[in-house]
Design an enzyme around this catalytic site. Structure first.
Site, mmCIF file in Angstrom:
data_model
loop_
_atom_site.group_PDB
_atom_site.id
_atom_site.type_symbol
_atom_site.label_atom_id
_atom_site.label_comp_id
_atom_site.label_asym_id
_atom_site.label_seq_id
_atom_site.Cartn_x
_atom_site.Cartn_y
_atom_site.Cartn_z
ATOM 1 N N ASN A 111 47.849 -8.555 -12.294
ATOM 2 C CA ASN A 111 47.502 -7.393 -11.478
ATOM 3 C C ASN A 111 46.004 -7.408 -11.185
ATOM 4 O O ASN A 111 45.185 -7.425 -12.113
ATOM 5 C CB ASN A 111 47.852 -6.096 -12.209
ATOM 6 N N GLU A 112 45.658 -7.414 -9.904
ATOM 7 C CA GLU A 112 44.269 -7.318 -9.446
ATOM 8 C C GLU A 112 43.363 -8.313 -10.162
ATOM 9 O O GLU A 112 42.174 -8.062 -10.373
ATOM 10 C CB GLU A 112 43.738 -5.894 -9.625
ATOM 11 N N ASN A 122 47.939 -3.884 -3.679
ATOM 12 C CA ASN A 122 47.464 -2.557 -4.053
ATOM 13 C C ASN A 122 46.488 -2.088 -2.985
ATOM 14 O O ASN A 122 45.382 -2.626 -2.874
ATOM 15 C CB ASN A 122 46.738 -2.591 -5.398
ATOM 16 N N TYR A 176 40.283 5.350 -1.381
ATOM 17 C CA TYR A 176 39.078 4.614 -1.749
ATOM 18 C C TYR A 176 38.309 4.092 -0.546
ATOM 19 O O TYR A 176 37.207 3.588 -0.684
ATOM 20 C CB TYR A 176 39.428 3.430 -2.656
ATOM 21 N N TRP A 211 51.357 4.768 -6.963
ATOM 22 C CA TRP A 211 50.506 4.816 -8.149
ATOM 23 C C TRP A 211 50.016 6.248 -8.307
ATOM 24 O O TRP A 211 49.177 6.684 -7.565
ATOM 25 C CB TRP A 211 49.308 3.850 -8.005
ATOM 26 N N LYS A 265 46.212 10.335 -10.339
ATOM 27 C CA LYS A 265 47.009 9.971 -9.166
ATOM 28 C C LYS A 265 48.494 10.269 -9.359
ATOM 29 O O LYS A 265 49.298 9.993 -8.475
ATOM 30 C CB LYS A 265 46.808 8.497 -8.826
#
Length: 745
Positions: A377-378, A432, A438, A511, A532
């Site tokens: 992930n990321e 994502n 953001y 999310w 969130k």
């Protein structure tokens, strides 16, 4: 016959001890598992929760154990590394805080014993995760068991696996089910008896073999398919290890028979039919408990997710409790399971990614709910290099070697170039994206996926994360970054309309389903959490956005008036939003109808006269919901965001008209040449910032990151840097503001 004894009650615990004791300590305090020592300090903000080694001790008298040849200690979750000692002797070490592992105690046991488990969640460079936007709770936070078995038994030593692997294959109207077991110390003359029972307990198939033939194929005639939420039908496979008429050991596993494919154009297909995967991600913690959840907590979570109507869950960012996977099987939810290879690639962590993946697959192979294994992930947050790429190729090959029936996937960070070779490694890909929170705006989400789909029409693409934060703040003019429940509702309305109307998206995961602990966070007015969630951290309040999804996903008729916590309103005519999965809604104000509205998008908007106190009643079919509003002359300041313990508040900032300040958005400042120059210097300073700097935290504040966060004010962005271990003083912020005050808009 195998016996499993739960061993959760009355452990002595110490945070102060420096080494494992050899006799029962007298001054430790008692805890009952599951237990985390970060249940409070891991959720209160400040990025200061205790990370180190703590000790658990418990006495064991051998005479109290059932008669057996061998005894195992089973630990379902010890975060994140642990050592086991018996009577002062070190028996085992394990790295990885989210999986089951076992220790053979047999040869170390005396008549009276002291078992000590040292658990360590301190920072290191070899065990994942080490950098992520959630709290790494320390503790023995899941069950601890003792397992008593015969000398001949099914394997308990292989990566915490259950000792049985079930692989169904659909063959016309039937299913050919391969059942494989792993007997240890089998002897000539011993036999294996295989039994498959249907959901009603009736025998559907059975066979027998010598212990040396530890694999059998059994046919279920006229099989009932595991068909998601429509019919999550489960069979049970059991294998008995027998010596004559005596059963020496037994293992069992529930399983489902189903087929699926992920098509780059049609999305997810279950048993030959389109089955859109629309759902949420879930973390395994809650307010006041940390990650030491009880069965009733897991059940409440799954019920809330089902009430919303989700068809899928991404279980982030690590292996979850076996009980929760069982619930997913029972409810028919389709699952993405992953390891915590996240955010920061560590060259010294490769072996840990491999061992955690082996544990994840070995322990969860039989769950029909799981369809993809997540590699990372990321992880490309700071770019990719050959070591990272090789790590992913190894993991991808491992997934396909261990499991021929499932696919691999990754969750890419937003600014990861779609042409990066990392994106080409797994079978399917998700991104994502937080456009509208953001950075950018909500309208950018759908078109971005259209572009990816157009350029890579043969790669299935999905949405692994999207969302925005909301607390109990309110406004009639929601704007990006205001943390109001109204903006979160608007954001999700827009994202639902964009994502749910693109059938090629193989899965979409909000999310997050629930607010969760992130002790480094200092934003939104309630520090230590990521807000969130569609539901609050304590599970007591469903935010309005929860009902937006329920309107699209649930078949249970309902109607919901938004803004129940937003009572005092200054405007003479106020907007009221109603959600329903029924085609028509009528809204009444103090008993008088404002008329009926229809909406194919399930969102109904009414302009409501606001005078005095009003009772609002929404009616859709047989469903009703009620709310109240009240006319006030001045805005109720209880509804306005107030930062808790902020270094600097927005009203402390000098903002001359026509010039920039910390209260302006990053995207606006970066649009000016002088602004770009100022933040180029800022990024360089942060990246080289010494002990408290970005690189020390494994985080680079690069241009891509700054662009992604363009929707934030500079003040909000600097408060978020605490997540990466970057802290700025009030003096530094005021100096930055003074420089911004020199730059004309």
């Amino acid at each position: 016959m195998r016996k499993v004894l739960n061993w959760n009650v009355k452990w002595a615990f110490s945070k102060e001890a420096q080494e494992a004791p050899v006799s029962m300590p007298q001054n430790w305090y008692w805890v009952t598992l599951p237990h985390s020592w970060n249940a409070i300090d891991g959720q209160d903000g400040g990025s200061d929760y205790y990370r180190g080694t703590c000790y658990y001790a418990k006495e064991l008298e051998k005479a109290e154990l059932p008669a057996a040849d061998r005894y195992y200690l089973e630990l379902r979750g010890a975060n994140s590394s642990a050592d086991v000692f018996v009577n002062g002797s070190h028996l085992a070490h394990h790295d990885g805080g989210y999986s089951t592992w076992r220790v053979d105690l047999t040869d170390a046991l005396a008549d009276k014993n002291l078992v000590v488990i040292a658990v360590d969640n301190s920072e290191n460079e070899t065990v994942y995760p080490q950098m992520a936007d959630f709290t790494f709770y320390g503790g023995l936070y899941r069950d601890v068991n003792l397992i008593a078995v015969s000398e001949s038994h099914f394997d308990l030593d292989y990566y915490g696996a259950p000792g049985i692997a079930v692989t169904p294959a659909i063959n016309g109207a039937d299913a050919d089910v391969t059942v494989e077991v792993y007997p240890v110390n089998g002897k000539e003359g011993q036999t294996l008896r295989y039994i498959i029972r249907d959901q009603e307990g009736k025998v559907a198939a059975e066979s027998a073999s010598a212990v040396s033939e530890a694999k059998a194929v059994l046919t279920i005639p006229n099989v009932t398919l595991w068909n998601g939420k429509k019919n999550p039908y489960l069979y049970m496979a059991e294998v008995l290890l027998c010596e004559g008429e005596d059963v020496l050991d037994n293992v069992s596993a529930r399983f489902g028979c189903r087929t699926y494919q992920i098509d780059p154009e049609k999305g997810f297909i279950l048993n030959g039919e389109n089955y859109p995967l629309r759902g949420v991600s879930r973390h395994q913690d809650r307010w006041g408990f940390g990650n030491a959840l009880l069965p009733e907590h897991h059940r409440e979570d799954i019920e809330l997710i089902c009430e919303m109507g989700a068809t899928t869950i991404r279980l982030a960012h690590y292996q979850h409790d076996q009980y929760f996977y069982d619930l997913c099987d029972e409810k028919g939810l389709v699952i993405w399971a992953e390891i915590p290879y996240i955010s920061k690639h560590m060259p010294g962590g490769r072996e840990n990614t491999i061992s955690q993946m082996k544990e994840l697959i070995s322990q969860n192979y039989n769950h029909p709910s799981i369809v993809v294994w997540g590699l990372s992930n990321e992880i490309s947050m700071n770019g990719t290099d050959e070591d990272l790429l090789e790590n992913h190729r190894i993991l991808n090959d491992l997934v396909h070697e261990m499991d021929k029936t499932r696919l691999s996937t990754i969750a890419c960070v937003s600014m990861c170039d779609i042409h990066d070779p990392y994106v080409q490694i797994p079978d399917v890909v998700s991104y994502n994206h937080y456009f509208g929170w953001y950075g950018g705006d909500t309208s950018m989400n759908g078109p971005w996926f259209d572009k990816f789909h157009q350029e890579f029409p043969n790669i299935p693409i999905g949405v692994s994360e999207y969302g925005c934060e909301a607390l109990n703040w309110h406004t009639s003019n929601p704007t990006q970054g205001d943390y109001t429940e109204e903006y979160q509702a608007y954001y999700h309305e827009e994202l639902i309309k964009q994502l749910y109307t693109r059938p090629y998206l193989w899965a979409t995961h909000v999310w997050n389903m629930f607010d969760f602990g992130a002790d480094a966070r200092n934003e939104g007015g309630e520090n230590g959490q990521n807000h969130k969630g569609l539901v609050t951290f304590d599970r007591k309040y469903k935010k309005d956005s929860f009902y937006a999804y329920k309107a699209w996903l649930s078949d249970d008729p309902f109607v919901h008036i938004c803004g129940k916590r937003y009572v005092d309103r200054v405007e003479d005519v106020t907007k009221v939003t109603v959600y329903s999965n029924l085609p028509e809604v009528e809204l009444f104000v103090n008993g008088e109808s404002l008329g009926r509205k229809e909406s194919s998008e399930h969102f109904f908007y009414f302009d409501v006269p606001n005078a005095g106190e009003s009772v609002l009643t929404a009616v859709a079919g047989e469903c009703r919901d009620e709310s109240r509003i009240r006319k006030v002359d001045t805005f109720n300041e209880e509804y306005r965001l107030k930062e808790k313990g902020a270094i600097l508040n927005w009203f402390d900032i000098t903002a001359p008209e026509g010039y920039f300040s910390l209260n302006d958005k990053m995207s606006d400042i970066l649009a000016s040449e002088a602004g770009r120059g100022l933040f180029a210097g800022m990024m360089a300073a942060i990246s080289q910032g010494g002990e408290g700097g970005a690189k020390a935290a494994g985080f680079e504040m690069n241009e891509g990151m700054m662009q992604m966060m363009g929707g934030f004010t500079v003040l909000r962005l600097t408060s978020m840097l605490g997540t990466a271990g970057i802290k700025m003083t009030k003096e530094q912020l005021l100096l930055m503001n003074a420089e911004l005050n020199k730059i004309p808009k």
